[in-house]
Scaffold this motif. Structure first.
Motif, mmCIF file in Angstrom:
data_model
loop_
_atom_site.group_PDB
_atom_site.id
_atom_site.type_symbol
_atom_site.label_atom_id
_atom_site.label_comp_id
_atom_site.label_asym_id
_atom_site.label_seq_id
_atom_site.Cartn_x
_atom_site.Cartn_y
_atom_site.Cartn_z
ATOM 1 N N UNK A 98 -2.022 32.590 6.387
ATOM 2 C CA UNK A 98 -0.724 31.680 6.211
ATOM 3 C C UNK A 98 -1.201 30.389 5.212
ATOM 4 N N UNK A 99 -0.429 29.925 4.446
ATOM 5 C CA UNK A 99 -0.828 28.925 3.438
ATOM 6 C C UNK A 99 0.468 28.130 3.252
ATOM 7 N N UNK A 100 0.261 26.984 3.463
ATOM 8 C CA UNK A 100 1.650 26.051 3.240
ATOM 9 C C UNK A 100 1.259 24.731 2.547
ATOM 10 N N UNK A 101 2.225 24.372 1.829
ATOM 11 C CA UNK A 101 2.071 22.966 1.107
ATOM 12 C C UNK A 101 3.122 22.055 1.345
ATOM 13 N N UNK A 102 3.114 20.642 1.347
ATOM 14 C CA UNK A 102 4.214 19.825 1.641
ATOM 15 C C UNK A 102 4.178 18.630 0.742
ATOM 16 N N UNK A 103 4.884 18.096 0.417
ATOM 17 C CA UNK A 103 4.928 16.637 -0.648
ATOM 18 C C UNK A 103 6.183 15.967 0.024
ATOM 19 N N UNK A 104 5.903 14.729 0.289
ATOM 20 C CA UNK A 104 7.142 13.736 0.766
ATOM 21 C C UNK A 104 6.725 12.394 0.058
ATOM 22 N N UNK A 105 7.891 11.817 -0.153
ATOM 23 C CA UNK A 105 7.862 10.418 -0.758
ATOM 24 C C UNK A 105 9.372 9.930 -0.385
ATOM 25 N N UNK A 106 9.169 8.429 0.021
ATOM 26 C CA UNK A 106 10.476 7.677 -0.011
ATOM 27 C C UNK A 106 10.206 6.164 -0.270
ATOM 28 N N UNK A 107 11.170 5.465 -0.889
ATOM 29 C CA UNK A 107 10.981 4.150 -1.085
ATOM 30 C C UNK A 107 10.947 3.395 0.276
ATOM 31 N N UNK A 108 11.498 3.776 1.161
ATOM 32 C CA UNK A 108 11.310 3.360 2.437
ATOM 33 C C UNK A 108 12.433 2.069 2.731
ATOM 34 N N UNK A 109 12.091 1.263 3.679
ATOM 35 C CA UNK A 109 12.992 0.204 4.047
ATOM 36 C C UNK A 109 12.024 -1.218 3.957
ATOM 37 N N UNK A 110 12.668 -2.282 4.021
ATOM 38 C CA UNK A 110 11.597 -3.509 4.111
ATOM 39 C C UNK A 110 11.342 -3.333 5.601
ATOM 40 N N UNK A 111 9.637 -3.234 5.947
ATOM 41 C CA UNK A 111 9.267 -2.784 7.136
ATOM 42 C C UNK A 111 9.500 -4.080 8.037
ATOM 43 N N UNK A 112 9.056 -5.485 7.611
ATOM 44 C CA UNK A 112 9.147 -6.496 8.389
ATOM 45 C C UNK A 112 10.365 -7.388 8.334
ATOM 46 N N UNK A 113 11.093 -7.838 9.567
ATOM 47 C CA UNK A 113 12.181 -8.530 9.601
ATOM 48 C C UNK A 113 12.054 -10.001 8.900
ATOM 49 N N UNK A 114 10.572 -10.353 8.889
ATOM 50 C CA UNK A 114 10.263 -11.674 8.495
ATOM 51 C C UNK A 114 10.123 -11.548 7.135
ATOM 52 N N UNK A 115 10.025 -10.791 6.322
ATOM 53 C CA UNK A 115 9.664 -10.657 4.886
ATOM 54 C C UNK A 115 11.130 -11.216 4.105
ATOM 55 N N UNK A 116 10.939 -12.341 3.534
ATOM 56 C CA UNK A 116 12.045 -12.846 3.155
ATOM 57 C C UNK A 116 12.193 -12.113 1.855
ATOM 58 N N UNK A 117 11.582 -11.559 1.154
ATOM 59 C CA UNK A 117 11.548 -10.883 -0.307
ATOM 60 C C UNK A 117 12.303 -9.614 -0.030
ATOM 61 N N UNK A 118 12.561 -9.151 1.088
ATOM 62 C CA UNK A 118 13.336 -7.853 1.297
ATOM 63 C C UNK A 118 12.731 -6.551 0.541
ATOM 64 N N UNK A 119 11.515 -6.564 0.060
ATOM 65 C CA UNK A 119 10.880 -5.703 -0.631
ATOM 66 C C UNK A 119 10.847 -4.371 0.149
#
Length: 611
Positions: A194-215
């Motif tokens: 068995x051989x497998x491969x996986x690639x995943x990417x996401x821009x995500x969300x702003x992790x911290x609710x205290x991060x005012x930049x909302x990056x």
């Protein structure tokens, strides 16, 4: 939550009646085999400990990116996440600490000795196509896995048939999320791969609710997996497993080189797994010897500078033997030698060697009565010798069109301080934690597919090790921490391809003072509805996950919430299918850890080609 559960409970008497009235329409249930309990195959009907099992079809239909979201759907399992995909997460089984959960992939433990208290970093384990089975053992009865196991999660790659088979899948969704994966299996009666491969990417969300930049805080993951099995003769064989995961996660709330808090943080993760096994299998005797390595390297970049590195590895040698003496008695035994190594930027290198030997007798003293007696002896280079035990039993009452199983289990264990705890505690003096737990349950199955279960559990930890502060490190806390509760399970094929299932967990986890432990919801529930079309071309699954009554630091209450997820699979042809998923349908805002956001309403769609 109580209002939602009561209508469900009301279905149960009617379901019993339906079970008797429609028995002539029932189909034989495929036998499910449990491996996780004692590392040997046991029919689920005779298992005497609490085990949940998911196969590849169930995992695929759920459609989740992360294995953690799959685990959330099971009884007794809670997850705390700090800001979306790839962010630090903690898996708690029956309210116990995350570092008491052992996590395995194809028999290799993936815990990180350089992480705080040897935590399994499950946030980097995705639902890649090669995963064929998930088993969850709840409670401190993991005799064959070590006396410190408070719960076991085991992922097994899919079995391989003769010929060539495979799958290629890709999907995209909100937050610029993309995933592509594929696997190929092939072989003959002597060699399979068995051989497998996986690639995943996401821009995500702003992790911290205290991060005012909302990056946005993104995440990328690449995982490659391979397994080769060779049957050299009809009885003798060998197997090789290799896995490599590389990921990078942007996150908030770390320290820069000046020890100031910043939200410009990047965590790198590189994990390699290797395992080689030689085995002998016959009708009455199986044995295996294996060597495995799990190597994890991590680094942190804050404000553009590398501020810390960490490395941890586990090297393990294992021997396992199981003998079926006759139809009434089987014996399993094993020995393992484990070497752990770790270092971080802020702690010196630490090493430890531990050995363990265990044995278990599985007996059937009476018809339909199954009793297991197990003993384990551990010897740690740092903390000496310890003996732990497990006793469990199950009695199956066969009725005309159904069966009832009564079961109970009791186990003890200990956990030596982790290498990180020792290294971070300058004054030393740490000793082992001691644990014990017991459970009792009843399970009902009818020929029509109705399944009901009710389990009571009670677990105790003495002399728990707790973090004090940066200067002190960790300290032993006198007293007893407890986790007790009930787990309820229900599943019933209703009609026209429709199946209703639910699980509900009440869990009261308290510290030595009797106060509720942090981030342990005392009510967890999942309500699922599954429909398949008559020709099996369309499958739809809906799930409501409900979490209530959890607290965080300072006694702050966390959000009670319900999240609705819907997934579907549509077969366009024998080889091509489409899959679609909506997560958090109501766009519910909630926090699992104070100060960290969770993902809102998200849509995903993709295609899967099998051959």
């Amino acid at each position: 939550m109580k209002n939602k559960l009561l209508p469900l409970l009301g279905l149960i008497p009617a379901a019993f009646i339906q079970a008797e009235e429609t028995s002539e329409k029932s189909q034989p249930k495929e036998e499910v085999v449990v491996v996780i309990g004692s590392k040997i195959e046991t029919p689920e009907q005779y298992a005497s400990v609490s085990v949940s099992i998911l196969d590849d079809e169930e995992i695929e239909l759920m459609g989740y990116d992360s294995m953690l979201d799959v685990l959330r759907t099971q009884p007794g399992v809670a997850v705390s996440n700090t800001g979306g995909a790839g962010k630090q997460s903690t898996i708690r089984i029956r309210g116990e600490e995350g570092y008491r959960t052992k996590f395995y992939i194809d028999g290799v433990e993936i815990s990180d000795p350089s992480a705080i208290q040897t935590l399994p970093l499950g946030e980097h384990t995705l639902t890649t196509g090669e995963i064929g089975k998930v088993e969850i053992l709840r409670g401190p009865q993991g005799l064959a896995y070590g006396a410190d196991a408070g719960g076991i999660i085991s992922l097994t790659s899919r079995s391989t048939d003769e010929g060539v088979n495979g799958s290629i899948a890709a999907y995209a969704g909100n937050n610029s999320t993309e995933q592509a994966n594929g696997f190929v299996t092939g072989g003959n009666d002597r060699i399979r791969a068995l051989v497998s491969t996986n690639t995943f990417k996401t821009d995500g969300i702003n992790a911290s609710s205290t991060d005012a930049s909302e990056e946005l805080d993104g995440y990328t993951n690449q995982t490659h997996h391979a397994k080769l099995t060779s049957n050299l003769t009809d009885y003798l064989g060998a197997e090789f497993v290799a896995r490599h995961t590389q990921s990078e996660s942007e996150y908030d709330n770390c320290f820069n080189s000046s020890f100031s808090t910043t939200n410009d943080c990047i965590g790198g993760y590189d994990h390699k797994i290797f395992k080689t096994t030689a085995f002998y299998e016959s009708e009455s005797l199986d044995f295996s010897v294996s060597k495995s390595n799990s190597e994890i390297d991590r680094d942190t970049i804050s404000d553009g500078e590398e501020t810390s590195v960490a490395s941890g590895d586990i090297e393990k040698y294992e021997f396992q033997l199981s003998v079926e003496i006759n139809s009434l008695i089987s014996v399993a035994m094993g020995r393992d030698v484990e070497n752990q190594h770790m270092f971080t930027t802020y702690t010196p290198r630490e090493d430890r060697t531990s050995t363990g030997s265990y044995g278990e007798v599985q007996t059937r003293p009476l018809d339909n009565l199954y009793v297991n007696l197990g003993l384990r002896f551990d010897d740690s280079s740092a903390f000496g010798e310890h003996t732990s035990q497990r006793v469990s039993g199950a009695y199956v009452q066969d009725l005309t069109l159904s069966s009832i199983k009564y079961r109970a289990a009791y186990g003890t264990g200990f956990r030596a301080p982790s290498l990180y705890e020792i290294s971070a505690t300058p004054a030393g003096g740490l000793t082992e934690e001691k644990s014990q737990g017991y459970e009792a349950g009843v399970e009902f199955e009818s020929a029509t597919g109705l399944e009901l279960s009710l389990v009571y559990f009670n677990q105790i930890i003495e002399d728990q090790i707790e973090y004090i502060d940066f200067a002190t490190g960790y300290s032993q806390v006198d007293g007893t921490s407890r986790s007790l509760g009930w787990e309820f399970g229900y599943s019933q094929p209703i009609t026209f391809g429709l199946t209703l299932s639910a699980n509900y967990t009440f869990n009261r986890a308290t510290d030595k003072n009797g106060d509720q432990r942090l981030r342990r919801p005392d009510r967890l529930a999942n309500y699922s509805l599954f429909w398949t079309s008559p020709n099996n071309t369309v499958n739809i699954r809906g799930n409501i996950r409900s979490v209530a009554n959890a607290v965080d630091t300072g006694g702050q209450r966390l959000d009670d919430y319900e999240v609705i997820d819907i997934s579907s699979k549509v077969r366009f042809s024998e080889s091509l299918s489409g899959f679609y998923r909506i997560e958090n349908l109501q766009d519910r805002e909630y926090e699992e850890v104070t100060g960290f956001n969770t993902v809102g309403r998200s849509f995903y769609a993709g295609l899967n080609y099998t051959f």
